[in-house]
Design an enzyme around this catalytic site. Sequence first.
Site, mmCIF file in Angstrom:
data_model
loop_
_atom_site.group_PDB
_atom_site.id
_atom_site.type_symbol
_atom_site.label_atom_id
_atom_site.label_comp_id
_atom_site.label_asym_id
_atom_site.label_seq_id
_atom_site.Cartn_x
_atom_site.Cartn_y
_atom_site.Cartn_z
ATOM 1 C CG ASP A 1 -0.172 -0.117 2.584
ATOM 2 O OD1 ASP A 1 0.854 0.223 2.590
ATOM 3 O OD2 ASP A 1 -1.074 -0.243 3.448
ATOM 4 C CG LEU A 2 0.551 6.225 0.152
ATOM 5 C CD1 LEU A 2 1.051 6.402 -1.184
ATOM 6 C CD2 LEU A 2 -0.723 7.264 0.485
#
Length: 129
Positions: A15-16
């Site tokens: 994810d980010l």
Amino acid sequence: MPHAFQCRVYYEDTDLAGIVYYANYLKFIERARTEWVRGLGIDQARLKAEAGIVFAVRRVEADYLSPARFDDLLTVETAAEQLTPARIVLRQTVLRGAERLFDARVTLVALGASGRPARLPAELRRLLA
């Protein structure tokens, strides 16, 4: 002795924040279950074609213990915990080296062609036990 399946964390799995997105652990353990069954000599396509039986996940209990990150080499251990005529309960653990990152208890059910629960053939139960 649990079955061991190795997988690498790719950029697309993160994810980010740069850690494995929580839902991707379910993909990792799914792949490991497929390889566990294959390693037992069970051909799932043949099982469906000949007996009309497929496996479906009925329940997942999951504990996220520590994050995996890009490029980690993970090992997914799979072990049968309980077997009934139509149900299999597995314990699956995702490890990075000796560190436990994720634990799951997965209940699978056998479904017949009608989509209703079906008894596993005796030979299949023997292989899974």
